[in-house]
Design a protein around this motif. Structure first.
Motif, PDB file in Angstrom:
ATOM      1  N   ASP A 172       8.028  -4.489 -15.719  1.00 13.89           N
ATOM      2  CA  ASP A 172       8.201  -3.422 -15.188  1.00 13.89           C
ATOM      3  C   ASP A 172       6.793  -2.708 -15.120  1.00 13.89           C
ATOM      4  O   ASP A 172       6.103  -2.362 -16.119  1.00 13.89           O
ATOM      5  CB  ASP A 172       9.088  -2.585 -16.058  1.00 13.89           C
ATOM      6  CG  ASP A 172       9.305  -1.143 -15.475  1.00 13.89           C
ATOM      7  OD1 ASP A 172       9.088  -0.669 -14.399  1.00 13.89           O
ATOM      8  OD2 ASP A 172       9.941  -0.255 -16.172  1.00 13.89           O
ATOM      9  N   SER A 175       9.177  -2.385  -9.972  1.00 17.90           N
ATOM     10  CA  SER A 175       8.150  -1.028 -10.019  1.00 17.90           C
ATOM     11  C   SER A 175       8.998   0.153  -9.686  1.00 17.90           C
ATOM     12  O   SER A 175       9.379   0.126  -8.299  1.00 17.90           O
ATOM     13  CB  SER A 175       6.906  -1.212  -9.260  1.00 17.90           C
ATOM     14  OG  SER A 175       6.070  -0.129  -9.323  1.00 17.90           O
ATOM     15  N   TRP A 226       4.652   2.058  -7.274  1.00 16.17           N
ATOM     16  CA  TRP A 226       3.938   1.123  -6.480  1.00 16.17           C
ATOM     17  C   TRP A 226       2.832   1.641  -5.669  1.00 16.17           C
ATOM     18  O   TRP A 226       1.596   1.076  -5.518  1.00 16.17           O
ATOM     19  CB  TRP A 226       4.743   0.009  -5.852  1.00 16.17           C
ATOM     20  CG  TRP A 226       3.872  -1.370  -5.367  1.00 16.17           C
ATOM     21  CD1 TRP A 226       3.528  -1.540  -4.098  1.00 16.17           C
ATOM     22  CD2 TRP A 226       3.840  -2.210  -6.228  1.00 16.17           C
ATOM     23  NE1 TRP A 226       3.119  -2.915  -4.292  1.00 16.17           N
ATOM     24  CE2 TRP A 226       3.055  -3.419  -5.513  1.00 16.17           C
ATOM     25  CE3 TRP A 226       4.010  -2.726  -7.597  1.00 16.17           C
ATOM     26  CZ2 TRP A 226       2.649  -4.660  -5.985  1.00 16.17           C
ATOM     27  CZ3 TRP A 226       3.480  -3.942  -8.263  1.00 16.17           C
ATOM     28  CH2 TRP A 226       2.930  -4.907  -7.450  1.00 16.17           C
ATOM     29  N   HIS A 227       2.979   2.656  -5.233  1.00 17.04           N
ATOM     30  CA  HIS A 227       1.999   3.523  -4.207  1.00 17.04           C
ATOM     31  C   HIS A 227       0.776   3.939  -5.021  1.00 17.04           C
ATOM     32  O   HIS A 227      -0.242   4.149  -4.386  1.00 17.04           O
ATOM     33  CB  HIS A 227       2.495   4.757  -3.371  1.00 17.04           C
ATOM     34  CG  HIS A 227       3.233   5.568  -4.447  1.00 17.04           C
ATOM     35  ND1 HIS A 227       4.671   5.323  -4.853  1.00 17.04           N
ATOM     36  CD2 HIS A 227       3.025   6.896  -4.734  1.00 17.04           C
ATOM     37  CE1 HIS A 227       5.024   6.475  -5.734  1.00 17.04           C
ATOM     38  NE2 HIS A 227       4.101   7.295  -5.663  1.00 17.04           N
ATOM     39  N   LEU A 258      10.401  -3.376  -5.492  1.00 14.11           N
ATOM     40  CA  LEU A 258       9.573  -2.091  -5.602  1.00 14.11           C
ATOM     41  C   LEU A 258      10.633  -1.214  -4.867  1.00 14.11           C
ATOM     42  O   LEU A 258      11.055  -1.140  -3.894  1.00 14.11           O
ATOM     43  CB  LEU A 258       8.194  -2.307  -4.615  1.00 14.11           C
ATOM     44  CG  LEU A 258       7.473  -3.569  -4.782  1.00 14.11           C
ATOM     45  CD1 LEU A 258       6.316  -3.602  -3.815  1.00 14.11           C
ATOM     46  CD2 LEU A 258       7.055  -3.729  -6.194  1.00 14.11           C
ATOM     47  N   TRP A 261      11.732   3.298  -4.638  1.00 14.81           N
ATOM     48  CA  TRP A 261      11.523   4.488  -4.555  1.00 14.81           C
ATOM     49  C   TRP A 261      12.908   5.543  -4.364  1.00 14.81           C
ATOM     50  O   TRP A 261      13.899   5.175  -3.603  1.00 14.81           O
ATOM     51  CB  TRP A 261      10.520   4.977  -3.531  1.00 14.81           C
ATOM     52  CG  TRP A 261       9.103   4.725  -3.763  1.00 14.81           C
ATOM     53  CD1 TRP A 261       8.295   5.091  -4.205  1.00 14.81           C
ATOM     54  CD2 TRP A 261       8.547   3.229  -3.293  1.00 14.81           C
ATOM     55  NE1 TRP A 261       6.978   4.412  -4.161  1.00 14.81           N
ATOM     56  CE2 TRP A 261       7.427   3.253  -3.458  1.00 14.81           C
ATOM     57  CE3 TRP A 261       9.216   2.205  -2.357  1.00 14.81           C
ATOM     58  CZ2 TRP A 261       6.618   2.110  -3.077  1.00 14.81           C
ATOM     59  CZ3 TRP A 261       8.702   1.016  -2.087  1.00 14.81           C
ATOM     60  CH2 TRP A 261       7.110   1.116  -2.330  1.00 14.81           C
ATOM     61  N   CYS A 312       6.869   2.105   1.895  1.00 17.73           N
ATOM     62  CA  CYS A 312       7.451   0.939   1.999  1.00 17.73           C
ATOM     63  C   CYS A 312       6.552  -0.217   3.097  1.00 17.73           C
ATOM     64  O   CYS A 312       6.582  -1.251   2.524  1.00 17.73           O
ATOM     65  CB  CYS A 312       8.782   1.073   2.617  1.00 17.73           C
ATOM     66  SG  CYS A 312       9.934   1.967   1.717  1.00 17.73           S
ATOM     67  N   ALA A 343       3.494  -1.397   1.271  1.00 20.95           N
ATOM     68  CA  ALA A 343       3.829  -2.333   0.100  1.00 20.95           C
ATOM     69  C   ALA A 343       4.424  -3.666   0.687  1.00 20.95           C
ATOM     70  O   ALA A 343       3.752  -5.027   0.113  1.00 20.95           O
ATOM     71  CB  ALA A 343       5.012  -1.943  -0.450  1.00 20.95           C
TER      72      ALA A 343
END
Length: 275
Positions: free
Chosen positions: A59, A118, A122-123, A146, A148, A190, A193
């Motif tokens: 994580d 994550s 991640w950002h 990843l 959000w 997104c 990433a």
């Protein structure tokens, strides 16, 4: 399965990982963060576990362990990595194994995992260096996921919140939030990433998953969460109190509670290769 087309994200999304002061500000009230932040949909957790290459989960940006505890609850062995020792300390007190480091500099030391995940973090990483480190830590056919939570209240509630932000924090990110939907606001993250994943050459084409769900908040519950958001963690106390008073009044005006519609957006990619 929908994929994310290559794209060029705006400068604001590109620069987030360079804003380390904000990235490392969430531990200023780790207990509140752990108490107030939303969790993630169980179907997403189940899908990640089923799509990975084993029960060992890494994580990234684990914070207080909100994501890690969800994976541990379905039988995974979870290791967290976080840059903030205050957040890591609370996660350890919750029974989790956490190492303190920036993920780009973290050393897997030969360890490999079936999935690297994550949530809402991640950002804050360099997207290429982060994806390359994830590839190093993943087994072949392992999954990088990843995600959000993009939250959007009803339009009249959202507009009332934005009016407070524009009055108290003119020109801020919070004040600009009302100009786009929450999902559209997260789209550049997104895209960035996915582009970082592609650049490593170590993954299959990234996919995008989406899970929609609702959560109700009372006035006090929302005012508890608001200071944990990146737009507010570094505000002077006087400004923060003015924001909380304005937002609280807006919630009182609609009856003392409201429903937040969440869309959990996931960028997922499978590790290729045989080693």
């Amino acid at each position: 399965m929908p994929t994310l087309p290559p794209g060029r994200s705006p400068r604001s999304a590109q620069a987030l990982h360079e804003n380390r002061r904000t990235a490392e500000s969430f531990g200023s009230d780790a207990e509140r963060y752990d108490r107030a932040r939303p969790h993630y949909p169980r179907p997403m957790v189940d899908r990640i576990v089923a799509s990975g290459a084993g029960p060992d989960v890494l994580d990234v940006g684990c914070g207080t362990g909100i994501v890690a505890r969800q994976f541990a609850a379905v039988g995974c062995r979870v290791l967290g990595v976080d840059v903030d020792a205050r957040m890591a300390d609370l996660a350890r007190r919750r029974g989790l194994d956490v190492e303190v480091a920036s993920f780009e500099a973290w050393d897997p030391a030969g360890r490999t995992f079936g999935a690297v995940v994550s949530g809402q973090a991640w950002h804050w990483l360099d997207p290429v260096a982060g994806a390359a480190r994830a590839a190093e830590a993943l087994r072949p056919r392992g999954l990088l996921a990843l995600f959000w939570n993009a939250g959007q209240p009803l339009p009249e509630v959202a507009q009332a919140f934005v009016e407070v932000y524009r009055r108290v924090l003119p020109g801020s990110l919070a004040a600009r939030q009302g100009t786009v939907s929450a999902v559209d606001g997260y789209a550049p993250l997104c895209t960035k990433a996915a582009d970082g994943i592609r650049e490593t050459g170590a993954f299959a084409e990234p996919e995008q998953w989406r899970y929609d769900w609702d959560q109700s908040y009372t006035r006090d519950e929302w005012l508890d969460q608001l200071p944990t958001q990146g737009a507010f963690t570094r505000l002077p106390q006087a400004q923060l109190q003015e924001v909380l008073a304005g937002v609280g009044a807006a919630i009182d005006a609609v009856g003392g509670d409201f429903t937040m519609h969440y869309a959990t957006l996931v960028v997922a990619a499978t590790r290729t290769g045989s080693t």
